[in-house]
Scaffold this active site. Structure first.
Site, PDB file in Angstrom:
ATOM      1  N   CYS A 168       5.082  -7.215  19.459  1.00 55.13           N
ATOM      2  CA  CYS A 168       5.219  -6.006  18.630  1.00 55.13           C
ATOM      3  C   CYS A 168       4.018  -5.767  17.716  1.00 55.13           C
ATOM      4  CB  CYS A 168       6.509  -6.059  17.824  1.00 55.13           C
ATOM      5  SG  CYS A 168       6.708  -7.505  16.776  1.00 55.13           S
ATOM      6  N   ASP A 221       8.390   2.803  16.600  1.00 53.05           N
ATOM      7  CA  ASP A 221       8.953   1.488  16.903  1.00 53.05           C
ATOM      8  C   ASP A 221       8.483   0.985  18.263  1.00 53.05           C
ATOM      9  OD1 ASP A 221      10.460  -0.787  17.042  1.00 53.05           O
ATOM     10  OD2 ASP A 221      12.409   0.219  17.081  1.00 53.05           O
ATOM     11  N   HIS A 262       9.521  -1.639  19.849  1.00 59.94           N
ATOM     12  CA  HIS A 262      10.469  -2.583  20.435  1.00 59.94           C
ATOM     13  C   HIS A 262      11.273  -2.039  21.608  1.00 59.94           C
ATOM     14  CE1 HIS A 262       9.655  -4.252  16.410  1.00 59.94           C
ATOM     15  NE2 HIS A 262       9.786  -5.414  17.009  1.00 59.94           N
TER      16      HIS A 262
END
Length: 485
Positions: free
Chosen positions: A174, A369, A371
């Protein structure tokens, strides 16, 4: 036992009905739907509908990241463990976390004030009492700006990284992905300007396609995760391991240097000099970092191999603003950095779960994000829309600014010397307003930085290695103000 029972139902539904998983994917709601769009539709049924009330799907708020985002969960029974791993790898576990714990998806309300998105103010609060059409237009402009930012997420199915067997960066990449997003925005601003917006018109901008291609997931792509890991070996980067902001910034410095192929800046994969504004090479010095104007000039001169006095410049400022949580005195300063026209946002997020923060509204940090797990794609001229759609999102998420990890890095892009001078002016003013605890400071030279450190009333500049011990000793009693990098 309750968790196991829920997971069993997820696995059973996943194995028996692929369409139910796809229904959840389609339940992500764009920001425009939050302000009255009639096009938004929630699914009438999903694999969750059997044991969650329907209202739970609509009201979703910020949550702590689950430990399963950091590592896979293993159970005693090998068959059960294999089933869970299949759920994690397919993305269903991520959706499970979101439904049970809530997500960072958010409503954008005019009552919460204006939104600052990488140096641009969206005046949605001024539309409070005006006609609905004006409010809708303002929100639409904000959403178009947000969704035009490049999203880089976990990928699966790419060629193995180096000598490893890793064909995915799920659960560990990440920070690398967040940093790719920041550098991608810098390239967008450099080649297409801050006002550029992604449209559905074809053909798409050639420069835009080239930027996406440079972040592909193979060694052939200049800024791939493969090449980042290779460049960052000296700073501890390794396949399957998490990395912090400081090492990530230094890695980009190395990678940019390694990618220099010709003397023509326009032909460089990254035609921008990088200046990591930090302490010594090990990042072990306390006190606020200093932007040294002479050092910035030298970076540009060296980057152009002596041909230019100044080049476009990417400044990366790694910081540690607390121990377990961020010191509240820095939050207003972080908010102010998003008002800089040079703003590239923040590499930050929750501990162990990096995100790319691109805007603020009040005490909320809006972020992209990394993820979400997506299949690897190859950008090509024949299927541009299909291949580029996974690089953007209109799903807006937020976290409270006071909950972000104190270890972070701020980015700025300066197009030319005038732009850099404007940045220095704004940064100096921000330091003056910091009540003695600035994020970073500005000095003309290393010599002036050394003198300013001991001058009464100054915020403590430092940059020269020869004064490292003096500055460290002077800052040693100010742990509340600053932590060691």
């Amino acid at each position: 036992m309750v968790l196991k029972s829920i997971c069993e139902r997820i696995i059973g539904a996943t194995c028996s009905s692929k369409s139910s998983v796809e229904t959840i994917d389609n339940s992500q709601v764009p920001a425009s739907s939050k302000v009255g769009s009639s096009e938004s539709k929630y699914p009438k049924a999903s694999l969750w509908s059997g044991f969650f009330p329907s209202g739970f799907l609509v009201s979703e708020t910020y949550s702590e990241p689950s430990p399963s985002e950091k590592k896979a969960v293993y159970f005693g029974n090998s068959g059960w463990a294999a089933a869970v791993r299949r759920v994690v790898n397919s993305g269903s576990m991520r959706r499970f976390q979101e439904r049970v714990l809530g997500t960072g998806r958010t409503e954008i309300s005019s009552s919460d004030g204006d939104v600052w998105l990488l140096g641009v103010c969206h005046n949605i609060s001024q539309q409070e009492s005006t006609a609905n059409v004006d409010t809708s237009n303002e929100f639409a402009a904000f959403e178009q700006d947000f969704s035009s930012k490049i999203l880089v997420t976990y990928r699966k199915g790419f060629d193995a990284i180096g000598d490893s067997k890793y064909t995915s960066d799920v659960n560990w990449g990440c920070m690398l992905r967040s940093s790719q997003m920041l550098v991608a925005q810098a390239l967008l601003f450099h080649k297409l300007g801050r006002s550029w917006r992604k449209t559905v018109d074809k053909p798409l901008d050639k420069e835009y396609i080239e930027i996406l291609q440079s972040f592909g997931d193979s060694e052939a792509s200049a800024f791939s995760i493969h090449n980042l890991l290779q460049a960052g070996k000296g700073y501890g980067l390794a396949v399957g391991s998490w990395v912090g902001p400081y090492a990530m910034c230094r890695t980009w410095e190395v990678l940019a240097r390694n990618q220099r192929e010709t003397d023509n800046l326009a032909e460089q994969p990254l035609p921008i000099a990088i200046y990591v504004v930090s302490g010594d090479e090990d990042g072990e010095r306390g006190g606020a970092p200093v932007v040294c104007i002479e050092d910035a000039s030298k970076r540009c001169y060296d980057f152009s191999r002596g041909k230019l006095a100044w080049t476009p410049l990417l400044l990366l400022v790694p910081l540690v603003l607390g121990l377990d949580k961020i010191n509240p005195r820095y939050i207003p300063l972080l908010q102010s950095t998003f008002k800089f026209p040079q703003s590239l946002g923040i590499l930050g997020g929750k501990p162990g779960a990096s995100t790319y923060i691109i805007g603020v509204q009040g005490d909320k940090a809006l972020y992209l994000d990394p993820h979400e797990v997506q299949q690897v794609v190859n950008i090509n001229e024949d299927s541009q829309e299909t291949s580029t759609s996974s690089y953007h999102s209109n799903v807006i998420r937020h976290i409270p600014l006071d909950s972000i990890d104190p270890s972070l890095a701020i980015g700025f892009y300066c197009r030319d010397k005038d732009d850099f001078d404007d940045f220095c002016s704004r940064a100096s003013k921000l330091a003056e307003e910091s009540n003695g605890a600035p994020l970073f400071t500005v000095a003309q030279s290393q010599k002036f930085s050394s003198q300013a450190t001991s001058a009464p009333g100054n915020t403590g500049f430092q940059d020269d290695d020869s004064i490292a011990m003096d500055v460290a000793n002077e800052a040693g009693n100010n742990e509340d103000d600053w932590q060691l990098l």
